[in-house]
Design a protein around this motif. Structure first.
Motif, PDB file in Angstrom:
ATOM      1  N   LYS B 131     -29.429   3.467  -1.349  1.00 20.60           N
ATOM      2  CA  LYS B 131     -28.179   4.197  -1.126  1.00 20.60           C
ATOM      3  C   LYS B 131     -28.056   4.143  -2.846  1.00 20.60           C
ATOM      4  O   LYS B 131     -26.621   4.477  -2.734  1.00 20.60           O
ATOM      5  CB  LYS B 131     -27.610   2.141  -0.343  1.00 20.60           C
ATOM      6  N   LEU B 136     -28.423   8.367   1.287  1.00 17.54           N
ATOM      7  CA  LEU B 136     -28.141   7.637   2.234  1.00 17.54           C
ATOM      8  C   LEU B 136     -27.296   9.149   3.315  1.00 17.54           C
ATOM      9  O   LEU B 136     -26.415   9.702   2.743  1.00 17.54           O
ATOM     10  CB  LEU B 136     -27.715   6.493   2.412  1.00 17.54           C
ATOM     11  N   TYR B 215     -31.613   5.570   7.167  1.00 21.69           N
ATOM     12  CA  TYR B 215     -31.034   6.176   6.607  1.00 21.69           C
ATOM     13  C   TYR B 215     -29.619   7.229   6.837  1.00 21.69           C
ATOM     14  O   TYR B 215     -29.340   7.418   6.286  1.00 21.69           O
ATOM     15  CB  TYR B 215     -31.870   6.582   4.959  1.00 21.69           C
TER      16      TYR B 215
END
Lengths: 319, 286
Positions: B131, B136, B215
């Motif tokens: 992230k 992501l 993800y």
């Protein structure tokens, strides 16, 4: 006293010389370091930097303050986990599934390898191998999809047989009591051919002289397998067995997750699926990290112990 | 020898073991294949086993007409090819220097890599890392975090070590530097190992499912596995008690399952040829 000082300066000079020598050698081979740089960066960025996040296990994560800025809470999450009624069930499920797999699965690859080793026709042998390790290459999603079609209470083949013999259809995937068996036997189905390859390799190294001597002495094929082939691959068997003990807490996430439903959750929830649900689904980052850390540490300890045992029993080990 | 020898009890036992194994491996595939080629009515009336009933290819027509499905398939192929290239390069770059005794700190670097095999941050730290790197919901999240398998790297390293040193020494005397030796001497000699590696990485990427689950939320970046998961897994909780009629047709599910295995089947002949040698190299110096 004086001698001591002398020795020490001598040692200093020596170490300095070694350092200079090292640096010169490193410079001479600077290209090797440049080559190694990308994978090194990869390992640091994607494996070591995340380890910085482990501290979340002892913190209360706040999205605004980030990993470093979140307040410490000590062992709160561990306390919470071990005091929750579900924790022991989850640990028991994890270990139970592992040990069941180990006990049920470990003999089949050996059996298949021993049988394949006796096959003489090359083409036939190749074909059998090709068929038996095909299941290894299908994806978990496809595997579980197939499983659900086969076990389905309305259309599944298993239930067709049950009803054929007068029984009532059973929702096999919905019965908590069956979950472990279904999982374990499916993984055995998928992995036996693959695991047999390693034993087959070990069997190809068995001394031909010994086998011939055995035949001349009048031993039957089965006796030869029992007294010559199996003892010869014992080290391989032992090391694989010991190492799988090291992985007892390391149950594959994907397949169990895919097989789970609300009806079988009491027996199918394992640590890794729980970590996913608590962490990513419910966004309880710290608690999830703590459980994950607990699992990783136990894993590491078991693996080191298993490796030590492997070294002791067989002279071979992972590192 | 095979012709004249009388068959004994042991031969029957061995043949039995092998036939059972082959049978058990094939039968589930047959179930699914025949379901996918049968009519939905025949499946629900529980008459389909190992051969299709009311043979038709409607289910396949539906699957192949589904743009989302084809898109995911195409996307997964591109993703897999890209991943294999990057993974292969990085693996070679790691394995080659680590075979060289003249590399100072070799043991340390090796340990650094090996350790990641046995200990990791865990799901959430990994997720936060991806992230923070703003990966992501990009294809990179499915490429970078799993780029090097340390296990495959060690297999590659064992292979490089098995090449004769004299070749390299000769190249050194001719004035080649380390990079040139790698590109001009070592890699051309490693083609079989490179083929094995590519296949292992390709199968891994093709079949791997959980990172897409973690993800990726944007449907644009769904891998074929995630797509299949959504098709097959439409509320299995309901299956059983009430046979809901408007669930996706059973033939369709079966066809989707077959569809997802086709690419693997296409490369399977190469796969199985190289994969045994791959395990062997790995087993020698595990």
């Amino acid at each position: 006293m004086k001698a001591d000082v002398l020795v020490r300066t001598d040692w200093n000079r020596k170490s300095r010389r070694i350092t200079r020598h090292t640096i010169r050698r490193m410079l001479a081979h600077w290209q090797l370091y440049v080559i190694l740089l990308p994978p090194l960066l990869y390992v640091i960025i994607f494996h070591y930097i995340p380890m910085y996040g482990i501290q979340l296990a002892f913190k209360q994560f706040q999205a605004m303050s980030g990993i470093g800025g979140s307040p410490w809470v000590g062992f709160k999450h561990f306390d919470q986990f071990f005091n929750s009624p579900s924790s022991w069930r989850i640990i028991r499920n994890t270990v139970g599934i592992s040990l069941y797999s180990l006990a049920a699965g470990f003999a089949f690859p050996i059996l298949l390898a021993v049988a394949l080793n006796e096959v003489r026709g090359r083409f036939f042998k190749k074909t059998v191998q090709m068929v038996t390790y095909a299941p290894y290459f299908i994806s978990t999603v496809v595997l579980v999809g197939m499983l659900m079609q086969i076990l389905d209470p309305r259309i599944g083949v298993i239930n067709q047989f049950i009803t054929l013999f007068g029984g009532d259809p059973v929702n096999l995937m919905g019965k908590a009591a069956y979950f472990k068996s279904i999982y374990v036997w499916t993984t055995i189905w998928q992995g036996t051919g693959y695991s047999a390859v390693i034993y087959l390799a070990a069997l190809s190294g068995v001394s031909k002289d010994l086998q011939e001597a055995c035949v001349i002495d009048g031993a039957s094929k089965l006796r030869r397998i029992w007294h010559v082939d199996l003892p010869a691959i014992r080290p391989t068997i032992v090391i694989l067995l010991v190492l799988s003990f090291g992985n007892v807490m390391n149950v594959g996430y994907e397949m169990i997750f895919l097989m789970q439903n609300s009806l079988n959750l009491t027996t199918s929830e394992i640590i890794s699926t729980y970590v996913y649900k608590v962490g990513l689904v419910n966004a309880n980052f710290s608690f999830s990290t703590a459980i994950g850390l607990f699992n990783s540490v136990i894993n590491l300890i078991l693996l080191v112990a298993a490796n030590y045992a492997a070294k002791k029993f067989t002279d071979s080990s992972l590192w | 020898m095979l012709l004249i020898r009388k068959l004994k009890m042991s031969d029957y036992i061995i043949a039995f073991v092998i036939l059972i194994a082959v049978f058990l491996c094939l039968v589930p595939f047959l179930f699914i294949l025949s379901q996918s080629l049968s009519s939905n009515r025949a499946i629900i009336s529980q008459s389909v086993t190992v051969y299709p009933i009311d043979f038709n290819i409607e289910a396949y027509k539906v699957v192949f007409a589904d743009d989302g499905m084809l898109y995911s398939l195409f996307y997964s192929v591109v993703l897999t090819v890209g991943f294999v290239l990057l993974a292969l390069i990085t693996t070679i770059l790691a394995a080659y220097p680590l075979t060289k005794k003249r590399l100072r700190g070799r043991g340390f670097f090796l340990l650094l890599m090996l350790f990641t095999m046995y200990f990791s941050g865990g799901l959430i730290p990994d997720y936060l890392n991806v992230k923070n790197l703003h990966l992501l919901n990009t294809p990179w999240a499915l490429v970078l975090p799993g780029l090097v398998s340390v296990y495959y790297m060690i297999i590659m390293k064992s292979f490089f070590q098995s090449l004769p040193d004299s070749l390299e020494e000769a190249a050194h005397l001719d004035g080649c530097n380390d990079l040139q030796i790698l590109l001009k001497i070592v890699l051309p000699l490693s083609k079989p190992a490179l083929a094995t590696m590519s296949l292992l990485y390709a199968v891994f990427r093709w079949n791997y499912f959980q990172d897409a689950l973690f993800y990726v939320t944007n449907e644009k970046y769904y891998t074929i596995q995630l797509k299949l998961y959504n098709v097959i897994n439409i509320s299995q909780d309901f299956v059983g008690e009430s046979a809901i009629v408007n669930l996706p047709s059973e033939a369709l599910k079966a066809a989707a399952i077959v569809f997802g295995t086709i690419p693997i089947l296409l490369v399977y002949p190469w796969l199985q040829k190289y994969f045994v040698s791959g395990i062997m190299i790995g087993a020698v110096k595990g």
